[in-house]
Design an enzyme around this catalytic site. Structure first.
Site, PDB file in Angstrom:
ATOM      1  N   GLY A  19       0.831  -1.203   0.000  1.00  0.00           N
ATOM      2  CA  GLY A  19       0.000   0.000   0.000  1.00  0.00           C
ATOM      3  C   GLY A  19       0.857   1.240   0.000  1.00  0.00           C
ATOM      4  O   GLY A  19       2.068   1.187  -0.233  1.00  0.00           O
ATOM      5  N   GLY A  21       1.663   5.194   1.899  1.00  0.00           N
ATOM      6  CA  GLY A  21       1.534   6.125   3.005  1.00  0.00           C
ATOM      7  C   GLY A  21       1.522   7.540   2.475  1.00  0.00           C
ATOM      8  O   GLY A  21       1.272   7.778   1.293  1.00  0.00           O
ATOM      9  N   ASN A  22       1.823   8.500   3.352  1.00  0.00           N
ATOM     10  CA  ASN A  22       1.786   9.889   2.928  1.00  0.00           C
ATOM     11  C   ASN A  22       2.842  10.211   1.871  1.00  0.00           C
ATOM     12  O   ASN A  22       2.575  10.892   0.896  1.00  0.00           O
ATOM     13  CB  ASN A  22       1.983  10.800   4.141  1.00  0.00           C
ATOM     14  CG  ASN A  22       0.757  10.886   5.007  1.00  0.00           C
ATOM     15  OD1 ASN A  22      -0.357  10.937   4.502  1.00  0.00           O
ATOM     16  ND2 ASN A  22       0.944  10.870   6.315  1.00  0.00           N
ATOM     17  N   PHE A  23       4.056   9.708   2.087  1.00  0.00           N
ATOM     18  CA  PHE A  23       5.142  10.094   1.201  1.00  0.00           C
ATOM     19  C   PHE A  23       5.923   8.891   0.691  1.00  0.00           C
ATOM     20  O   PHE A  23       7.091   8.999   0.373  1.00  0.00           O
ATOM     21  CB  PHE A  23       6.100  11.046   1.931  1.00  0.00           C
ATOM     22  CG  PHE A  23       5.443  12.333   2.335  1.00  0.00           C
ATOM     23  CD1 PHE A  23       5.252  13.355   1.422  1.00  0.00           C
ATOM     24  CD2 PHE A  23       4.997  12.524   3.632  1.00  0.00           C
ATOM     25  CE1 PHE A  23       4.642  14.533   1.792  1.00  0.00           C
ATOM     26  CE2 PHE A  23       4.397  13.701   4.011  1.00  0.00           C
ATOM     27  CZ  PHE A  23       4.215  14.720   3.083  1.00  0.00           C
ATOM     28  N   GLY A  24       5.321   7.743   0.615  1.00  0.00           N
ATOM     29  CA  GLY A  24       6.037   6.582   0.122  1.00  0.00           C
ATOM     30  C   GLY A  24       5.136   5.382  -0.054  1.00  0.00           C
ATOM     31  O   GLY A  24       3.941   5.434   0.229  1.00  0.00           O
ATOM     32  N   LYS A  41       9.342   0.619   3.658  1.00  0.00           N
ATOM     33  CA  LYS A  41       8.759   1.826   3.081  1.00  0.00           C
ATOM     34  C   LYS A  41       9.777   2.455   2.149  1.00  0.00           C
ATOM     35  O   LYS A  41      10.917   2.730   2.541  1.00  0.00           O
ATOM     36  CB  LYS A  41       8.360   2.803   4.188  1.00  0.00           C
ATOM     37  CG  LYS A  41       7.552   3.996   3.691  1.00  0.00           C
ATOM     38  CD  LYS A  41       7.006   4.803   4.867  1.00  0.00           C
ATOM     39  CE  LYS A  41       6.107   5.929   4.382  1.00  0.00           C
ATOM     40  NZ  LYS A  41       5.509   6.678   5.507  1.00  0.00           N
ATOM     41  N   ASP A 131      -1.522  13.713  11.967  1.00  0.00           N
ATOM     42  CA  ASP A 131      -2.142  12.894  10.917  1.00  0.00           C
ATOM     43  C   ASP A 131      -3.000  11.791  11.517  1.00  0.00           C
ATOM     44  O   ASP A 131      -2.849  10.609  11.168  1.00  0.00           O
ATOM     45  CB  ASP A 131      -1.071  12.301  10.000  1.00  0.00           C
ATOM     46  CG  ASP A 131      -1.656  11.784   8.690  1.00  0.00           C
ATOM     47  OD1 ASP A 131      -2.800  12.178   8.352  1.00  0.00           O
ATOM     48  OD2 ASP A 131      -0.982  11.000   7.999  1.00  0.00           O
TER      49      ASP A 131
END
Length: 455
Positions: A19, A21-24, A41, A131
């Site tokens: 999946g 995440g915010n930046f990766g 990640k 977040d």
């Protein structure tokens, strides 16, 4: 990533995508020395706003603590930065889906007690999280006996709220939006600098989301993303605490009033907030015993998944009796042919789907939604020889026998399964029974940006 670039620091093997995440992106990985599964990640080195190095620094600052994933390594592999950490189970959003999108009062109170502990610990390290959302809180894996512990992950938007001399950061306005619009505080919508109070307010919205099943500002329509955020913020301001918490335990109303009244640099009273939830448990004759709503559905889901796999892994070997020659001097020979098979089209591993508000999310093994997935090209021979599930065998056209003189068609067993080449992209490995499930971040981050490091 290419097939030639599947390792990190030669100690970690990079597997399929789990999946974002915010930046990766999050990949399943394996430690080549211990053979344990990990989460990796990855972030492109050339990205405009690199964040993984900051996130690694924050994880190291947090150190080993209950509910914080253990980080094993940070480094580079060709054009990527890589962060290796503990592999976790499904997120609260996945479990919320599994429980028909409604948690009981007991489960929400137990979640609240754990998350207040997590947030207090993060704040004690001079960090604000910024977040809060269900996708960023994951339970441990059953194989590690930590499935009752909720972990906080993804510190890509975290920020230090104290300066080098130990003083609190100054109050500012006209800040860009940082976080997830559904749960962010009203002050964040107004462009004000975030502090500890905003993390706690966002938690309160998430608690009510679990109790209610939805929030009043979900599903608002707008022509632009900025206009949609504006409508969400306006709806939050006009929704009073009483309206939001109506019909639920009064302690949630007290919680919302308390955190909304905090000053910018004020130290929250975490003990008093936890006591509210302890009192609610006591008043309703409930106990904080770790018996969450998802325990039994998750067990049933895993049992059904294992049964499905067991019934389709080893089909009976097909014996094809074939006449080699009509010459009477040549005997017939029996050939044992293992049927070529195809993996199930449906999967309980991480897949991409669209849920509330049109946001793309990643469903975990706990989800009941089954969607085909395109996986990395590196597969083992065993993975390519897995059988078709019984419910799809009727869709596969079996090879037709060629009648041979003297041998009736009935003597052929024509139930061998051939693997359609057009569906080869649907094969799916199953290295781990649990994954580090991360959902793709909702488009609620930074309407305007002017620097590479978000502040």
């Amino acid at each position: 990533m290419t097939n030639n670039n599947r390792s990190l620091d030669q100690h970690y093997q990079i597997g399929r995508l789990l999946g974002s995440g915010n930046f990766g992106k999050i990949h399943l990985g394996r430690n080549n020395e211990t053979h344990e599964h990990v989460a990796i990640k990855l972030e492109q080195i050339t990205t405009r706003t690199p964040q993984l190095a900051y996130e690694y620094r924050f994880y190291k600052l947090l150190g080993k603590h209950e509910g914080v994933p253990y980080v094993q390594f940070f480094g580079q592999t060709n054009s990527y930065n890589g962060l290796v950490m503990e592999l976790l189970g499904p997120s609260l959003e996945d479990l919320f889906d599994l429980c028909s999108r409604r948690f009981s009062l007991k489960t929400v109170l137990m979640i609240g007690l754990q998350l207040l502990d997590r947030m207090e610990y993060v704040h004690s390290k001079n960090l604000i999280y910024r977040d809060v959302k269900p996708e960023n809180f994951l339970i441990g894996r059953g194989s590690t006996n930590r499935q009752h512990i909720i972990h906080i992950v993804d510190f890509g938007l975290a920020k230090e709220y104290r300066t080098a001399d130990g003083s609190h950061i100054p109050y500012r306005e006209h800040k860009s939006l940082t976080g997830t619009a559904r749960y962010m505080s009203i002050n964040t919508h107004l462009g004000r600098e975030q502090s500890r109070r905003d993390d706690l307010e966002a938690l309160g919205y998430m608690f009510m989301y679990f109790l209610r099943g939805s929030l009043p500002w979900q599903g608002l329509k707008a022509d632009t993303l900025k206009e949609r955020y504006q409508k969400i913020g306006d709806t939050k301001r006009f929704t009073s605490n009483e309206m939001l918490c109506e019909g639920y335990a009064r302690q949630f109303l007290v919680y919302m009033k308390t955190v909304r009244q905090l000053e910018f640099s004020e130290q929250p009273d975490y003990t008093s907030l936890r006591q509210l939830f302890h009192n609610t448990l006591k008043e309703n004759n409930l106990t904080n015993d770790g018996d969450f709503d998802w325990i039994k559905p998750l067990q049933d889901h895993r049992v059904n998944r294992n049964k499905s796999l067991n019934t389709s892994v080893q089909p009976p070997t097909t014996h094809l009796t074939k006449k080699v020659s009509s010459n009477p001097t040549v005997n017939r020979t029996n050939r044992t042919i293992a049927p070529r098979t195809q993996l199930p089209l449906s999967s309980t591993n991480a897949t991409t789907a669209t849920l509330n508000g049109g946001s793309k999310t990643t469903l975990s093994m706990a989800s009941t939604t089954r969607i085909p997935v395109v996986l990395p090209s590196t597969r083992s021979t065993i993975e390519n020889q897995r059988p078709i599930p019984a419910k799809r065998r009727s869709l596969v056209v079996p090879p037709q026998p060629i009648p041979t003189a003297g041998v009736p068609v009935s003597s052929f067993v024509n139930n061998a399964i051939r693997e359609p080449t057009s569906n080869s992209c649907m094969r799916q490995p199953s290295e781990a029974t649990c994954c580090f499930f991360k959902r793709k971040a909702k488009q609620a981050l930074h309407i305007t940006t002017s620097t590479t490091r978000k502040t």
